[in-house]
Write a protein that holds these residues in place. Structure first.
Motif, PDB file in Angstrom:
ATOM      1  N   THR A 108       0.678  -1.031  -0.134  1.00  0.00           N
ATOM      2  CA  THR A 108      -0.262   0.374   0.002  1.00  0.00           C
ATOM      3  C   THR A 108       1.216   1.226  -0.123  1.00  0.00           C
ATOM      4  O   THR A 108       0.928   2.240  -0.158  1.00  0.00           O
ATOM      5  CB  THR A 108      -1.228   0.047   1.066  1.00  0.00           C
ATOM      6  OG1 THR A 108      -0.314  -0.445   2.418  1.00  0.00           O
ATOM      7  CG2 THR A 108      -1.951  -0.982   1.108  1.00  0.00           C
ATOM      8  N   CYS A 109       2.419   1.504   0.467  1.00  0.00           N
ATOM      9  CA  CYS A 109       2.875   1.817   0.598  1.00  0.00           C
ATOM     10  C   CYS A 109       4.436   2.236  -0.371  1.00  0.00           C
ATOM     11  O   CYS A 109       4.032   3.338  -0.406  1.00  0.00           O
ATOM     12  CB  CYS A 109       3.282   2.743   2.020  1.00  0.00           C
ATOM     13  SG  CYS A 109       1.839   2.905   2.698  1.00  0.00           S
ATOM     14  N   HIS A 110       4.641   0.938  -0.518  1.00  0.00           N
ATOM     15  CA  HIS A 110       5.834   0.947  -1.483  1.00  0.00           C
ATOM     16  C   HIS A 110       5.739   0.161  -2.558  1.00  0.00           C
ATOM     17  O   HIS A 110       5.043  -1.189  -2.281  1.00  0.00           O
ATOM     18  CB  HIS A 110       6.430  -0.136  -0.328  1.00  0.00           C
ATOM     19  CG  HIS A 110       7.412   0.567   1.096  1.00  0.00           C
ATOM     20  ND1 HIS A 110       8.019   1.462   0.792  1.00  0.00           N
ATOM     21  CD2 HIS A 110       6.520  -0.076   2.223  1.00  0.00           C
ATOM     22  CE1 HIS A 110       7.778   2.083   2.191  1.00  0.00           C
ATOM     23  NE2 HIS A 110       6.809   1.424   3.084  1.00  0.00           N
ATOM     24  N   LYS A 111       6.189   0.653  -3.437  1.00  0.00           N
ATOM     25  CA  LYS A 111       6.006   0.135  -4.937  1.00  0.00           C
ATOM     26  C   LYS A 111       7.892   0.059  -4.832  1.00  0.00           C
ATOM     27  O   LYS A 111       9.002   0.457  -4.872  1.00  0.00           O
ATOM     28  CB  LYS A 111       5.658   1.058  -6.069  1.00  0.00           C
ATOM     29  CG  LYS A 111       4.171   1.138  -5.679  1.00  0.00           C
ATOM     30  CD  LYS A 111       3.524   0.142  -5.748  1.00  0.00           C
ATOM     31  CE  LYS A 111       1.633   0.675  -5.080  1.00  0.00           C
ATOM     32  NZ  LYS A 111       0.879  -0.549  -4.408  1.00  0.00           N
ATOM     33  N   PRO A 112       7.688  -1.043  -5.871  1.00  0.00           N
ATOM     34  CA  PRO A 112       9.285  -1.605  -6.840  1.00  0.00           C
ATOM     35  C   PRO A 112      10.376  -0.316  -6.487  1.00  0.00           C
ATOM     36  O   PRO A 112      11.458  -0.304  -6.889  1.00  0.00           O
ATOM     37  CB  PRO A 112       8.864  -2.412  -8.170  1.00  0.00           C
ATOM     38  CG  PRO A 112       7.747  -2.869  -7.324  1.00  0.00           C
ATOM     39  CD  PRO A 112       6.600  -1.463  -7.155  1.00  0.00           C
ATOM     40  N   ASN A 113      10.003   0.479  -7.679  1.00  0.00           N
ATOM     41  CA  ASN A 113      10.685   1.251  -8.420  1.00  0.00           C
ATOM     42  C   ASN A 113       9.726   2.884  -8.399  1.00  0.00           C
ATOM     43  O   ASN A 113      11.207   3.842  -9.177  1.00  0.00           O
ATOM     44  CB  ASN A 113      11.492   1.308  -9.620  1.00  0.00           C
ATOM     45  CG  ASN A 113      10.314   1.289 -11.035  1.00  0.00           C
ATOM     46  OD1 ASN A 113       8.814   1.654 -10.648  1.00  0.00           O
ATOM     47  ND2 ASN A 113      10.475   0.505 -11.858  1.00  0.00           N
ATOM     48  N   GLN A 114       8.779   3.685  -7.449  1.00  0.00           N
ATOM     49  CA  GLN A 114       8.352   4.804  -8.049  1.00  0.00           C
ATOM     50  C   GLN A 114       8.160   4.933  -5.722  1.00  0.00           C
ATOM     51  O   GLN A 114       7.559   3.635  -5.030  1.00  0.00           O
ATOM     52  CB  GLN A 114       8.062   5.071  -8.574  1.00  0.00           C
ATOM     53  CG  GLN A 114       5.915   4.041  -7.851  1.00  0.00           C
ATOM     54  CD  GLN A 114       5.036   4.767  -9.052  1.00  0.00           C
ATOM     55  OE1 GLN A 114       5.670   4.727 -10.570  1.00  0.00           O
ATOM     56  NE2 GLN A 114       3.845   4.551  -8.476  1.00  0.00           N
ATOM     57  N   LYS A 115       8.301   6.226  -5.478  1.00  0.00           N
ATOM     58  CA  LYS A 115       8.106   6.703  -4.004  1.00  0.00           C
ATOM     59  C   LYS A 115       6.274   6.913  -4.186  1.00  0.00           C
ATOM     60  O   LYS A 115       6.157   7.684  -5.355  1.00  0.00           O
ATOM     61  CB  LYS A 115       8.817   8.002  -3.789  1.00  0.00           C
ATOM     62  CG  LYS A 115       8.077   8.638  -2.289  1.00  0.00           C
ATOM     63  CD  LYS A 115       8.969   9.807  -1.739  1.00  0.00           C
ATOM     64  CE  LYS A 115       8.376  10.187  -1.013  1.00  0.00           C
ATOM     65  NZ  LYS A 115       8.735   9.273   0.403  1.00  0.00           N
ATOM     66  N   ILE A 116       5.529   6.647  -3.298  1.00  0.00           N
ATOM     67  CA  ILE A 116       4.217   6.543  -2.951  1.00  0.00           C
ATOM     68  C   ILE A 116       4.470   7.732  -1.798  1.00  0.00           C
ATOM     69  O   ILE A 116       4.178   8.194  -1.902  1.00  0.00           O
ATOM     70  CB  ILE A 116       3.332   5.175  -3.094  1.00  0.00           C
ATOM     71  CG1 ILE A 116       3.313   4.424  -4.094  1.00  0.00           C
ATOM     72  CG2 ILE A 116       2.377   5.790  -3.139  1.00  0.00           C
ATOM     73  CD1 ILE A 116       3.121   5.287  -6.034  1.00  0.00           C
TER      74      ILE A 116
END
Length: 124
Positions: free
Chosen positions: A50-58
């Motif tokens: 929900t807060c962490h994606k592989p290569n982008q800051k959410i």
């Protein structure tokens, strides 16, 4: 202050996703690798996605950023998730992350280690 409150409310809202989750400590299949278990927990009951994606800051830093910083500092993601180590990636986001420690503290060590392996699998 308004931004901080919005982030907390947004995190709570997203955390209420209807995604199926497995029970903590559930036996993994005989063919499941630790990285596969880590991926299942990260994207399931751990709610990390929900807060962490592989290569982008959410909301939080990307998985690649986290894994790289922990690797370069020879630090343990597991220790951080157990609240046995201080945040080293983005200390300003620590208060938002603290709300998730109830989830990570209920996980077994091998589950947290699997999440760490999964996260580190994104870097070479």
């Amino acid at each position: 202050m308004k931004k901080f409150i919005f982030l907390i409310l947004f995190s709570i809202l997203i955390s209420c996703d209807k995604k199926e989750s497995e029970a903590f400590g559930a036996a993994s299949s005989k063919h499941e690798t630790p990285i596969e278990l880590g991926e299942k927990l990260f994207n399931g009951s751990g709610m990390c996605y929900t807060c962490h994606k592989p290569n982008q800051k959410i909301i939080g830093p990307s998985i690649i950023e986290i894994a790289t910083i922990y690797k370069n500092n020879n630090a343990s993601i597991v220790d951080f998730l157990r609240e046995n180590a201080k945040p080293i990636v983005d200390p300003s986001q620590y208060e938002v992350m603290k709300t998730n420690f109830a989830i990570t503290k209920s996980m077994k060590d091998h589950e947290l280690e699997a999440i760490e392996l999964y996260m580190k699998s994104f870097i070479k």
